[in-house]
Design a protein around this motif. Sequence first.
Motif, PDB file in Angstrom:
ATOM      1  N   ARG A  47       0.846  -1.177   0.000  1.00  0.00           N
ATOM      2  CA  ARG A  47       0.000   0.000   0.000  1.00  0.00           C
ATOM      3  C   ARG A  47       0.894   1.243   0.000  1.00  0.00           C
ATOM      4  N   SER A  48       0.720   2.108  -0.974  1.00  0.00           N
ATOM      5  CA  SER A  48       1.515   3.322  -1.079  1.00  0.00           C
ATOM      6  C   SER A  48       1.018   4.362  -0.090  1.00  0.00           C
ATOM      7  N   ASN A  49       1.755   5.454   0.003  1.00  0.00           N
ATOM      8  CA  ASN A  49       1.401   6.488   0.968  1.00  0.00           C
ATOM      9  C   ASN A  49       0.072   7.157   0.652  1.00  0.00           C
ATOM     10  N   ASP A  50      -0.327   7.173  -0.608  1.00  0.00           N
ATOM     11  CA  ASP A  50      -1.610   7.781  -0.960  1.00  0.00           C
ATOM     12  C   ASP A  50      -2.780   6.810  -0.846  1.00  0.00           C
ATOM     13  N   GLY A  51      -2.527   5.586  -0.358  1.00  0.00           N
ATOM     14  CA  GLY A  51      -3.590   4.623  -0.133  1.00  0.00           C
ATOM     15  C   GLY A  51      -3.823   3.645  -1.256  1.00  0.00           C
TER      16      GLY A  51
END
Length: 588
Positions: free
Chosen positions: A236-240
Amino acid sequence: MSAFWNALHFLRPHWLWALLALPLLAWWWRVQRHRLNAWQGHVDAHLLQHLLVRGGGAARAGMIVAALAYALAVLALAGPSWRQGDQPLWQAQRPLVVVLDLSSRITTSDLPPSRLLQARAKLARLLDARAGSPVALVAVADDAFTVAPMTDDAANIRLYLDELSPEIMPVDGQRADRGIASAARLLAQADFRNGDILVLTDQAGDGAANAAAEARAQGYLVSVLGLGTAAGAAYRSNDGTIGHAALDASSLRAMAAAGGGRYEPATPDNGDLAALGVASPALETVGASATPGGGKAWRDEGYWLLIPLMALALLWFRRGAALILVGALWLPMASPAQAAGIDWWQRGDQATHARLEKGADAYRQGDYPTAEQAFNGIDTAEGQYNLGNALAKQQRYDDAVAAYDRALRLQPGMADAVANRAAVDAARKRPPSPGDGQGKPGQQGSGDQASSGAKGDPSEGKKAGQPQPASPSSQSASTPPSGKPGQAQAGKDAQPPRTPPKASPDPAAQAAADAAQRERMRAAVGEQKGSRTQPASKDAAATQAETAEQRERRQAVDAWLRRVPDEPGSLLKAKFRLEYERRQKEGR
């Protein structure tokens, strides 16, 4: 004695061949004396021996003394040795800069429990293996940031291992090329002409191979440790958003090949670090032993022969000159200047360094007059800066400002001198406040006093209100480091804090509320213990005796201190964010 003769040998035995010339020199000297006899050309040889009054004894003694002096000089040059001693060995250790990919892809769980935890474990093992050798750490996502500069103390880097995560990075991304370029700059700034760069990532982005080739051209080899598996896993990336990260071994091999290094995938043991050749630094040892920290070496004892050699040399002086020479050599040692602490055998820079060390020790112990005396007269930027600190501790603000001005003339733009001068100048211009108690050192003053420390002491203000420097090796001005005592290493982050906003909008109302609260607390305590009242504590009495203005200052300082982060992760995150914003403003 037999052990002495068994151990006796010469470190430079080829000089002993010069002893073969001694008989030739003696013969040449005898022939020359014979030719220089003025009567030889005018008197027959069979009559000359009866006419001359020979001083053969003195001539033979002179020849024997000269021969003995020559033999002693040759033996001293040959380097006689009969014992061994500890010999520190010079070592050239290859430095290492670790570039860790802290993009959101590192949270992938294809290396259980996650790539990030595996990378932290690898770094811990690597630091253990390279104890005492220079190493630095760079974190990279969309941009690269220095976690710890080049240091020989692995403990400085260990402080941050548990705080390494994508959350401390100001923006997500994966730019291995910027991490390699930052690592090369760190090596160049530390004056290393060669070294190693180890990149921990799962794929090489655009430009990574070119950056590795540029680092190789500067003398730095780029190796790669692959994090992940070919199958990969979701993350999961930082932007969701959900993505899939897999190990791209081909791009990592190409980057390592361009950098002249090696590529290895991460393994559970230390085999990958050993294969990369970065676990133990290469040593280039010069000396009699290959021991990493030192060894045994035969000691050159030839200098002992110089004592009788100089004694024999005195015989060539005229009568009485030997005594004059001995007196001239003894005079500096018997001079009153020696009692005054002047070492005639020190260079000027060594004497200055000794005075700086003496002043720094006195400063740390709180003996500021002694520190002032040691720093006074040192016409360098460090000496005048330290003198200003010692004068400020004694509340001699005018003299301290003058010392800071001299330091700035010698080194324009000296950040610590600029900051401390501003703090001390503000302290001397501030009128005394009621209740300051004759300005005793250590009292808290107004908001400006909080920025300058205890009554104008700039170093205390730095400890009390500034964001601490990111590098744990940085030191405040109040603790002079060895080597350059008193010279702080802080930069922009080490500026004294500005005056915080006022915390109490209505001092009178706040005072009434505090008094009512104290009465309620005393009543509650009295009920619990079965008595009507309890005597107020010393702290409560001191708080009650505070004026509204003093309370306002104390609350402002407390509010400022609560804003200072006290965790390594928070410090790194704040540092990286400020650095990223600065780079954006500068267009980098």
